[in-house]
Design a protein around this motif. Sequence first.
Motif, PDB file in Angstrom:
ATOM      1  N   THR A   1      57.336 -40.799-106.972  1.00 61.80           N
ATOM      2  CA  THR A   1      57.860 -40.067-108.046  1.00 61.80           C
ATOM      3  C   THR A   1      56.614 -38.867-108.188  1.00 61.80           C
ATOM      4  N   GLY A   2      57.349 -37.681-108.264  1.00 63.09           N
ATOM      5  CA  GLY A   2      56.147 -36.606-108.566  1.00 63.09           C
ATOM      6  C   GLY A   2      56.841 -35.932-109.913  1.00 63.09           C
ATOM      7  N   GLN A   3      55.904 -35.812-110.908  1.00 61.79           N
ATOM      8  CA  GLN A   3      56.058 -35.275-112.032  1.00 61.79           C
ATOM      9  C   GLN A   3      54.977 -34.233-112.434  1.00 61.79           C
TER      10      GLN A   3
ATOM     11  N   ALA B   1      58.446 -25.064-103.969  1.00 60.22           N
ATOM     12  CA  ALA B   1      59.135 -25.688-104.974  1.00 60.22           C
ATOM     13  C   ALA B   1      58.182 -26.911-105.636  1.00 60.22           C
ATOM     14  N   GLU B   2      58.085 -26.780-106.987  1.00 59.66           N
ATOM     15  CA  GLU B   2      56.942 -27.819-107.702  1.00 59.66           C
ATOM     16  C   GLU B   2      57.887 -28.651-108.601  1.00 59.66           C
ATOM     17  N   ARG B   3      59.141 -28.780-108.479  1.00 64.86           N
ATOM     18  CA  ARG B   3      60.017 -29.412-109.236  1.00 64.86           C
ATOM     19  C   ARG B   3      59.828 -31.030-109.137  1.00 64.86           C
ATOM     20  N   SER B   4      60.184 -31.475-110.360  1.00 69.32           N
ATOM     21  CA  SER B   4      60.003 -33.065-110.313  1.00 69.32           C
ATOM     22  C   SER B   4      60.749 -33.721-109.205  1.00 69.32           C
ATOM     23  N   PHE B   5      60.586 -34.926-108.763  1.00 69.60           N
ATOM     24  CA  PHE B   5      61.322 -35.644-107.683  1.00 69.60           C
ATOM     25  C   PHE B   5      61.146 -37.092-107.991  1.00 69.60           C
ATOM     26  N   GLU B   6      62.075 -37.826-107.245  1.00 65.97           N
ATOM     27  CA  GLU B   6      61.809 -39.254-106.922  1.00 65.97           C
ATOM     28  C   GLU B   6      62.599 -39.546-105.780  1.00 65.97           C
ATOM     29  N   ARG B   7      61.848 -39.926-104.706  1.00 62.87           N
ATOM     30  CA  ARG B   7      62.412 -40.370-103.432  1.00 62.87           C
ATOM     31  C   ARG B   7      62.286 -41.851-103.293  1.00 62.87           C
ATOM     32  N   ARG B   8      63.376 -42.300-102.704  1.00 66.24           N
ATOM     33  CA  ARG B   8      63.326 -43.954-102.530  1.00 66.24           C
ATOM     34  C   ARG B   8      63.589 -44.443-101.169  1.00 66.24           C
ATOM     35  N   PHE B   9      62.730 -45.256-100.379  1.00 68.27           N
ATOM     36  CA  PHE B   9      62.824 -45.597 -99.209  1.00 68.27           C
ATOM     37  C   PHE B   9      62.995 -47.318 -99.268  1.00 68.27           C
ATOM     38  N   GLY B  10      64.033 -47.666 -98.513  1.00 71.00           N
ATOM     39  CA  GLY B  10      64.378 -49.164 -98.324  1.00 71.00           C
ATOM     40  C   GLY B  10      63.402 -49.736 -97.426  1.00 71.00           C
ATOM     41  N   LEU B  11      62.707 -50.710 -97.807  1.00 73.88           N
ATOM     42  CA  LEU B  11      61.683 -51.377 -97.047  1.00 73.88           C
ATOM     43  C   LEU B  11      62.195 -52.912 -96.257  1.00 73.88           C
ATOM     44  N   ALA B  12      62.105 -53.257 -95.232  1.00 75.11           N
ATOM     45  CA  ALA B  12      62.429 -54.366 -94.753  1.00 75.11           C
ATOM     46  C   ALA B  12      61.840 -55.569 -95.206  1.00 75.11           C
TER      47      ALA B  12
END
Length: 161
Positions: free
Chosen positions: A74-76, A92-103
């Motif tokens: 997450t970036g805020q 772009a300096e907007r907030s984000f949330e990036r998800r990665f599925g891990l084994a």
Amino acid sequence: MATNELNPLYRTLVGFDRIANLMDQAARLDAAPGYPPFNIEQIGDDQFRIELAVAGFGQDDLTIEFKQNSLIVTGQRKQPETQRNFLHRGIAERSFERRFGLADHVRVGGAKLENGLLTIDLVRELPEILKPRKIEINNTVAQKPKAKVVEAAANDETEAA
């Protein structure tokens, strides 16, 4: 891929709910926006690296969390104290949330922020019981165990009387 496309799987595969849920989750992740851009690299047999381009974000602006086989970045951005007047704004300096599925058995080995790239190292650590192992073949013929004769105590008492 919508859930109703997987309905035949849910009806016919008993006990595979987790796999179907992972497929649903992967379909939702594919529809996620492409910000920030990222790379996933395999470094070794059991080592991986995720790089996210997070230009303009500082270490205090980023959060990395591991929860239920998901890595969530997450970036805020905090509001600047002074108002800036941009003639062109391409970063772009907007907030984000990036998800990665891990084994299963993948853990986060570390993370660093350098030159606008957030690098997250991942390591797969299989428990000893799941690691491949060599089984020795014994060429000797197994002998049958000899049967032990157990005499009933009742027979001994009747003979003694």
